[in-house]
Every structure is written in structure tokens, then in C-alpha cells.
Design an enzyme around this catalytic site. Structure first.
Site, PDB file in Angstrom:
ATOM      1  N   ASN A 338       2.118   0.555  -1.083  1.00 33.37           N
ATOM      2  CA  ASN A 338       1.169   0.109  -2.111  1.00 33.37           C
ATOM      3  C   ASN A 338       0.188   1.265  -2.432  1.00 33.37           C
ATOM      4  O   ASN A 338       0.259   2.323  -1.806  1.00 33.37           O
ATOM      5  CB  ASN A 338       0.434  -1.131  -1.592  1.00 33.37           C
ATOM      6  CG  ASN A 338      -0.577  -0.766  -0.526  1.00 33.37           C
ATOM      7  OD1 ASN A 338      -0.287   0.042   0.350  1.00 33.37           O
ATOM      8  ND2 ASN A 338      -1.750  -1.310  -0.616  1.00 33.37           N
ATOM      9  N   CYS A 340      -2.890   2.268  -1.785  1.00 34.57           N
ATOM     10  CA  CYS A 340      -3.682   3.032  -0.792  1.00 34.57           C
ATOM     11  C   CYS A 340      -2.924   3.282   0.495  1.00 34.57           C
ATOM     12  O   CYS A 340      -3.482   3.716   1.499  1.00 34.57           O
ATOM     13  CB  CYS A 340      -4.990   2.318  -0.538  1.00 34.57           C
ATOM     14  SG  CYS A 340      -5.862   1.990  -2.072  1.00 34.57           S
ATOM     15  N   GLU A 342      -1.649   1.485   2.864  1.00 35.56           N
ATOM     16  CA  GLU A 342      -1.731   0.715   4.113  1.00 35.56           C
ATOM     17  C   GLU A 342      -0.559  -0.254   4.265  1.00 35.56           C
ATOM     18  O   GLU A 342      -0.384  -0.860   5.309  1.00 35.56           O
ATOM     19  CB  GLU A 342      -3.071  -0.023   4.219  1.00 35.56           C
ATOM     20  CG  GLU A 342      -3.274  -1.201   3.265  1.00 35.56           C
ATOM     21  CD  GLU A 342      -3.836  -0.759   1.903  1.00 35.56           C
ATOM     22  OE1 GLU A 342      -3.751   0.448   1.598  1.00 35.56           O
ATOM     23  OE2 GLU A 342      -4.348  -1.606   1.178  1.00 35.56           O
TER      24      GLU A 342
HETATM   25  O1  CDP Z   1     -11.758  -4.553  -1.118  1.00 35.06           O
HETATM   26  P1  CDP Z   1     -10.636  -5.067  -1.940  1.00 35.06           P
HETATM   27  O2  CDP Z   1      -9.990  -6.302  -1.400  1.00 35.06           O
HETATM   28  O3  CDP Z   1     -11.046  -5.263  -3.369  1.00 35.06           O
HETATM   29  O4  CDP Z   1      -9.481  -3.946  -2.016  1.00 35.06           O
HETATM   30  P2  CDP Z   1      -9.178  -2.646  -1.117  1.00 35.06           P
HETATM   31  O5  CDP Z   1      -9.142  -3.023   0.324  1.00 35.06           O
HETATM   32  O6  CDP Z   1     -10.075  -1.537  -1.515  1.00 35.06           O
HETATM   33  O7  CDP Z   1      -7.723  -2.290  -1.576  1.00 35.06           O
HETATM   34  C1  CDP Z   1      -6.622  -3.035  -1.089  1.00 35.06           C
HETATM   35  C2  CDP Z   1      -5.481  -2.937  -2.025  1.00 35.06           C
HETATM   36  O8  CDP Z   1      -5.800  -3.600  -3.229  1.00 35.06           O
HETATM   37  C3  CDP Z   1      -5.130  -1.539  -2.477  1.00 35.06           C
HETATM   38  O9  CDP Z   1      -4.364  -0.839  -1.557  1.00 35.06           O
HETATM   39  C4  CDP Z   1      -4.367  -1.852  -3.728  1.00 35.06           C
HETATM   40  O10 CDP Z   1      -3.063  -2.289  -3.408  1.00 35.06           O
HETATM   41  C5  CDP Z   1      -5.164  -2.990  -4.314  1.00 35.06           C
HETATM   42  N1  CDP Z   1      -6.176  -2.535  -5.324  1.00 35.06           N
HETATM   43  C6  CDP Z   1      -5.886  -2.593  -6.687  1.00 35.06           C
HETATM   44  O11 CDP Z   1      -4.814  -3.008  -7.037  1.00 35.06           O
HETATM   45  N2  CDP Z   1      -6.797  -2.196  -7.633  1.00 35.06           N
HETATM   46  C7  CDP Z   1      -7.990  -1.709  -7.272  1.00 35.06           C
HETATM   47  N3  CDP Z   1      -8.858  -1.320  -8.207  1.00 35.06           N
HETATM   48  C8  CDP Z   1      -8.312  -1.633  -5.900  1.00 35.06           C
HETATM   49  C9  CDP Z   1      -7.386  -2.073  -4.948  1.00 35.06           C
END
Ligand code: CDP
Length: 679
Positions: A338, A340, A342
Site C-alpha cells: 500500500n 506507505c 506497512e
Molecule cells: O492516520 P490515518 O488513519 O488517516 O492514515 P495513516 O496511518 O497516515 O495512513 C495509513 C494508510 O492510509 C496509508 O498507508 C494509505 O494506504 C492510506 N492513506 C491514503 O490513502 N490517503 C492519505 N492521504 C493518507 C493515507
């Protein structure tokens, strides 16, 4: 009595100003006609808890609500935004296959994938793609007798589409674009976001080169590495009994496992000639005319490093490590992650995430291990319920996701938890706490998933003998230090603090798993927690504090932040004087402020003061006890030389890290996910 002062109101008081701003701007539901808010933060947590506890006993909903409203556990953004609404995606992570065709009957051609991406972005999910199956630039296109434009050109279409969809104004789509290192266009790919292009092209993509152990060994020796035209080799289509290979680069350990498996099962007559070593595969590719040339591995790595130093892209994905430690390796080979990184996922798989707020589990300067265990148990239950509550945008995604039921429980607030424990982030003690916390959380998450299997059944693709317990080859703490050339023992005090995790016996876990099964193919994953850490009011994921005072840019505006924990400490030392604070805010750090007490300077080390090796080692510690991946940005000071990036990339591979990204301060004007800059 208490009058109107209920617990309900008190819970809202846990939210910081920034948390309220973010919730208000993006998460709280509004009436679509009047645009008035129809819920408060507590109503949001209640909505999510109720939706994810459908069909469960009443106390389960209370537990979910309790965990979220106390900010001890927060699920990923799509779950908060979409639970019980018209939009139905609750997961953050998706991997979509891209085959070398405009459209296919199976729905995985280039423009089929584009469509899948748009639907996912619209609802706040992030998407990852491996573009390696696309024929290289300049190759023939039989149907039109034209020439192919190559993976990077197609990626630009995905990028523009992402821009246009913008996820309904709430969350801009994020993508991961991967190219395997054997692809003839790899140099174009490496340069795709560098130099003049860095603030112009593929702004909605993180990009990573997928590399192999074999390649990394050749980086050492400076040997040539072949480039292969994926259209011309048939090796990728060979159908094995348990594994469908879509790629010629199978490490020998996979081949050995396949052979052993075939022998044990005696199910299919074994045709050994179909299982080839890497060298044999290359020889075949040569006879097929698929090898288009050779690159010097060391020179290619130099280019990757140069580019990453210049702009943060590309990162690396260590594909062999990813597959070696993929618990359900027998379902196929993982080629992508995905955005980032992880979540390494199989084609069409999705995963939902949630994170434990470690800061909340430091009580009176000690780690509340029982509290963590309890939170983990219910968090895994929550995430497992998400798999069923999700409304999947495509049939393929639903099938792939329900087959493995992958969930990713991670953490946030590590840095602040360490401050509260009085432990320095960049110290052996700091690393030791990371290592033991990772182990403890993984253990309890597995336990929770086993208990769920007992109650609700295992994931459909669970095979008790083939499933791989990744903890069996977790590196020892001292071993990790040794790889990085560090020595030293954790202090007695910290060992005592972590005794509960030290003494865990994982063999018990295996017995239980064999007896009762397992509900989820993966259970943990360290996500960046970019927005949910703001909601929880803590530091993100396992990152060090970014700055003690800084400006945070999010889609809805700029926030100036002074770390409240830091303020607390300044108060403790009677230094919360406006003049002092102003002075500190100017530089964002205290290391260069001789008037600040040593304890404060030791505990409040920010991302750029932490040596890159400590960034890397924290990531390595969390990766050991982890069946998915760890998102971490190795933040570098702007004056760090290229050598440092080289070192980080090569050492990451030696440490068994699955994916690596660096970001040098001020190397770009904007960044895909989020960023903070010192002003
Ligand atoms: O904190 P939050 O749940 O918003 O997201 P994060 O932990 O920063 O990011 C988790 C995952 O959400 C990322 O690896 C992406 O797959 C997705 N993501 C996304 O699609 N669009 C964003 N602007 C940020 C995160």
C-alpha cells in the site's frame, strides 16, 4: 449530584484543539442539505463502535466505544469517516494488480485498475500497484503495430486521475507505485520524481524499486544484473501447484518449500524441471530473447540513492524479505504494498488498520502491560469485524480480502510514551522498549486472533501446517544492534520495566494456534497514523518527535503546534516563560539551547537530531515482531550527504527491514501524505 456534567462531556475534553479542528473539518458527519454538523466527536465514536459491534454482545460495543473515546485505540481514517454511512469502505490499504493489457476479461488490465483506483480513492482508501508487468517503453504493440509508452507514462494517468478525484475534498488519494529492479525502464522510474520533476510529476505517488537479495549481493560485488522484458518471458506464467508464480525471480528458499510441500502431499506428479533456480531462470530468459541488457548493480544503486537523497523517492522494497516473512506465502508471491508500505498485500487484497496509543499506557512512569493486553484484544476484535462490515467496491477485492482476513494493529505515541517513561529515544534503552513493546503487542494480537478463531472460525485460506509463524525467525535484540555496529546492554531499570514482555513464551502461542486455528492471516502492522495521531493528540506511529514547535500542513489548513508535553516539562522546570518559548519555537529544538536543563534536552530529541541509525533500528525492532510491515520515514537533516542514504538503504536490507524510505529536510516543496516544517 453531577448535574449535566456527564462522562460524555468529559471525554470531549480529552481532545486537543488540533484534534477538534481535524474532526470538524473532515470526520464529523454533516447534513448533506444544510451542511450542518449532525454529530459531536463522542457521537462519532459511538457511531463507529455501534456499527462495528453489530451482532456482538452489548458489552463489546461499550468496549469499542471506551477504547476510542479514551483515545487508547483509534481505527484508520476510512473507518471513522465511513462507518454506517452511504460510503462503505472502512479500510485504508489496497493493492491492485496491473496486467499488460488495456482491459481484460478478469478486470485487471491497465484501465480496469484505474477504475478500481478511482472508486477506492473516492472513499478515502490508498492504493498500491506493481507496474512491472507492463512492457517497456518502445516495445511493440501488436494490435496497433505501434510502440508502447512504458510503465512511467501509464503511472502519470493514474496520477492525474488521483488529482481529479481528490476523495470528495476530505482526503487526497495516496498511491504506491512499484517497479521491480529487473524492468528495462527502471532508470526512467528512478528519475521519475527527481530534479526538475520532483515537484511536478507523480505528486500523488510514493515510488519504490522492488529489489532482491540477489541484487543487493551484486550491489556489494558490483556485478551485472539483467534487465528483462516481461512481455517476452513465459516464466512468470508458470503454474505451480501451491504457488502461482508471476515473476521469474523466485528465491531458492521458496522453491525448496514448494518441493518439500509437493513431496509431502504427493498430490501432483512433480515435474522438477518446472522449478528453476534464479540462474536457470535467467538462462531461459536469455534463450527467449527476454533479456534486454545488463546494468551494473552498484551503479544502479548509486542512481537510486542520488535520487532519494534529492527528493525522497524512490524508496526500496525488499521483496525477498517480504515474501520470506509472509505468513500465507503459499497463496502467491507479494509484489506490491500500500502507499506507505506497512501492508505488503497480494493482488486485490485490502487491509484495515488501527493503532494503539502507547502514550495512554504509561501510568506513573511505568508501562501498563495489562492495559495494553486488554486494548489489543478488543482492537483485534474490532479490526476483524471491519472485514465483514466493509462494503467492498469490487468483487475481486471482497474475495481476496475475506480469504485471508488480514488486519493491521499498529501503534502511535511511541516517542511521547518514551518521554513519559524518562527514556531517551535514541538510546539502547529506547530501542529495547520498542523491541519489547512490539513483541508484547504481536503476542497478544496473535492470541486474540486465535481466540477469535475458536469462537468464529479461522480465515478460509488458513492451513495449519503451511502457515508460517514469522516470530520463529525474529532477530534477537543484540543481533540487531550488532548489524548496525552498536554494542551495549539495556539498563537494569529498563529491563525491569519490560520484564513482562521479556518472559513471553511464543511456543505456547503455536500450540494454541495449531489447536484452535487463526482468524487473521496477519494481525499487526505499523501505519504512519498521519491523521489519527492528531485526533489522539500524540506523536505519530514510532517516529521521534518531529519538532517541539512547528507548523503542520493538512488538507484543511495550517496548524501551529507547540508540543503540550514539552510545555508540561518546561512548566515543571519553571521555564514556561513566553520569551523562552518563543526562542525555542524559532529553532524547533532545544539541543542548541544551553540554558535548557539536560533532562529536557535528552528527552526531547527531535527527528533531525536523532542519528539515522537510531531511526533505522527502531524500525528494525518493530519489524521483528510483525507479520506485515512498518511505515517509517528516516528523516535526515538537509545537510546530510548521499553516503548516509546509501548506508541507510544497505543497512536496512541487512536488518531484515521490508521497506525503506528516507526524507531529507527541505528536499521537496510538498509531500504526498503529510509533513511538518519548521517555520
Ligand atoms: O492516520 P490515518 O488513519 O488517516 O492514515 P495513516 O496511518 O497516515 O495512513 C495509513 C494508510 O492510509 C496509508 O498507508 C494509505 O494506504 C492510506 N492513506 C491514503 O490513502 N490517503 C492519505 N492521504 C493518507 C493515507
Amino acid at each position: 449530584g453531577k448535574g449535566k456534567w456527564t462522562e460524555f462531556d468529559q471525554r470531549d475534553l480529552l481532545l486537543t484543539y488540533n484534534a477538534l479542528k481535524v474532526l470538524e473539518a473532515r470526520y464529523l458527519l454533516k447534513d448533506p442539505d444544510t451542511l450542518r454538523y449532525v454529530e459531536t466527536p463522542q457521537m462519532l465514536f459511538r457511531r463507529v463502535a455501534r456499527f462495528l459491534a453489530r451482532g456482538e454482545r452489548k458489552d463489546v460495543e461499550e468496549k469499542f466505544y471506551e477504547l476510542m473515546s479514551s483515545l487508547k485505540f483509534v481505527p484508520n481514517t476510512p473507518a471513522l469517516m465511513n462507518a454506517d454511512t452511504r460510503l462503505g469502505i472502512l479500510s485504508a490499504c489496497f493493492v491492485i494488480p496491473v496486467r499488460d493489457s488495456m482491459v481484460t476479461p478478469q478486470g485487471d488490465g491497465i484501465f480496469d485498475s484505474l477504475r478500481a483506483m478511482a472508486v477506492i480513492h473516492q472513499q478515502g482508501g490508498g492504493t498500491g500497484f506493481d507496474f512491472s508487468e507492463l512492457r517497456p517503453k518502445g516495445d511493440v504493440v501488436a494490435s496497433t503495430a505501434g510502440v508502447a509508452s512504458g510503465p512511467v507514462s501509464f503511472m502519470r494517468i493514474f496520477d492525474v486521475s488521483t488529482d481529479v478525484v481528490k476523495q470528495g475534498g476530505k482526503r487526497r488519494g495516496a498511491n504506491m507505485g512499484i517497479l521491480h529492479v529487473w524492468h528495462p525502464d527502471v532508470e526512467d522510474f528512478i528519475r521519475a520524481k527527481t530534479g526538475e520533476l520532483k515537484d511536478a510529476q507523480l505528486q500523488n505517488f510514493n515510488i519504490s524499486v522492488a529489489v532482491y537479495d540477489e541484487f543487493m549481493r551484486k550491489v556489494d560485488s558490483g556485478e551485472p544484473f539483467p534487465l528483462v522484458n516481461p512481455r517476452k518471458t513465459r516464466i512468470k506464467d508458470w503454474d505451480y501447484y501451491v504457488v502461482r508464480a508471476r515473476n521469474y525471480m523466485w528465491e531458492e528458499w521458496v522453491q525448496e518449500e514448494i518441493l518439500r510441500e509437493l513431496e509431502e502431499r504427493e498430490a501432483v506428479p512433480l515435474d522438477e524441471s518446472r522449478i528453476v533456480t534464479v540462474d536457470e531462470a535467467l538462462a531461459i530468459a536469455e534463450t527467449e530473447g527476454a533479456v534486454t541488457g545488463y546494468v551494473n548493480a552498484r551503479e544502479l544503486m548509486t542512481k537510486i540513492v542520488k535520487s532519494a537523497w534529492d527528493s525522497g523517492d524512490p524508496g526500496l522494497i525488499f521483496v525477498d524479505e517480504v515474501n520470506r516473512r509472509h505468513p500465507v506465502w503459499y497463496l502467491g508471491k507479494i509484489q506490491a504494498t500500500n502507499p506507505c508500505a506497512e501492508e505488503p498485500l497480494l493482488p486485490w487484497e485490502s487491509c484495515n488498520l488501527g493503532s494503539i496509543n502507547l502514550e495512554k499506557f504509561v501510568v506513573d512512569g511505568k508501562i501498563d502491560w495489562d492495559g495494553i493486553a486488554e486494548a489489543v484484544k478488543y482492537a483485534v476484535r474490532f479490526l476483524d469485524n471491519v472485514v465483514d462490515a466493509n462494503r467492498y467496491p469490487l468483487k475481486q477485492i471482497e474475495e481476496a480480502t475475506k480469504r485471508t482476513r488480514k488486519v493491521g494493529l499498529g501503534v502511535m505515541g511511541l516517542a511521547r510514551a518514551l518521554v513519559r517513561l524518562g527514556v531517551q529515544y535514541d538510546s539502547i534503552d529506547g530501542l529495547y522498549i520498542s523491541y519489547q513493546l512490539a513483541k508484547f503487542i504481536y503476542y497478544n494480537a496473535m492470541l486474540a486472533s486465535i481466540e477469535l478463531a475458536k469462537e468464529k472460525g479461522s480465515f478460509p485460506a488458513y492451513d495449519p501446517t503451511l502457515y508460517k509463524d514469522v516470530w520463529e525467525n525474529a532477530r534477537d535484540f543484540q543481533e540487531i544492534l550488532k548489524v548496525a555496529g552498536l554494542g551495549g546492554q539495556p539498563s537494569e531499570q529498563v529491563r525491569k520495566m519490560a520484564a513482562k514482555a521479556e518472559s513471553l513464551d511464543f511456543s505456547v502461542l503455536k500450540e494454541l494456534r495449531l489447536k484452535y486455528g487463526l482468524r487473521n492471516a496477519t494481525v499487526v502492522s505499523v501505519a504512519p497514523t498521519g491523521t489519527i495521531s492528531i485526533i489522539a493528540g500524540t506523536s505519530s506511529a514510532i517516529e521521534p518527535l518531529f519538532a517541539l514547535a512547528f507548523v503542520r500542513n493538512v488538507a484543511v489548513g495550517k496548524f501551529i503546534e507547540i508540543d503540550p508535553l514539552f510545555l508540561e516539562y518546561l512548566k515543571k522546570y519553571e521555564m514556561d516563560d513566553p520569551e523562552v518559548i518563543k526562542k525555542i519555537a524559532e529553532s524547533g529544538t532545544v539541543s542548541d539551547q544551553p540554558f535548557v536543563p539536560k533532562t529536557i534536552r535528552r528527552l526531547f530529541r527531535t527527528a533531525h537530531e536523532v542519528d539515522p541509525i537510531y531511526h533505522l533500528l527502531h524500525q528494525a525492532c518493530w519489524q521483528q515482531w510483525n507479520d506485515s510491515g512498518v511505515s517509517k520515514t528516516i528523516n535526515l537533516r538537509s545537510d546530510e550527504p548521499e553516503d548516509v542514504v546509501w548506508n541507510v538503504y544497505v543497512t536496512a536490507w541487512r536488518l531484515g527491514i521490508k521497506g525503506i524510505t528516507v526524507y531529507r529536510d527541505r528536499s521537496k516543496s510538498k509531500q504526498v501524505i503529510y509533513f511538518g516544517i519548521k517555520e
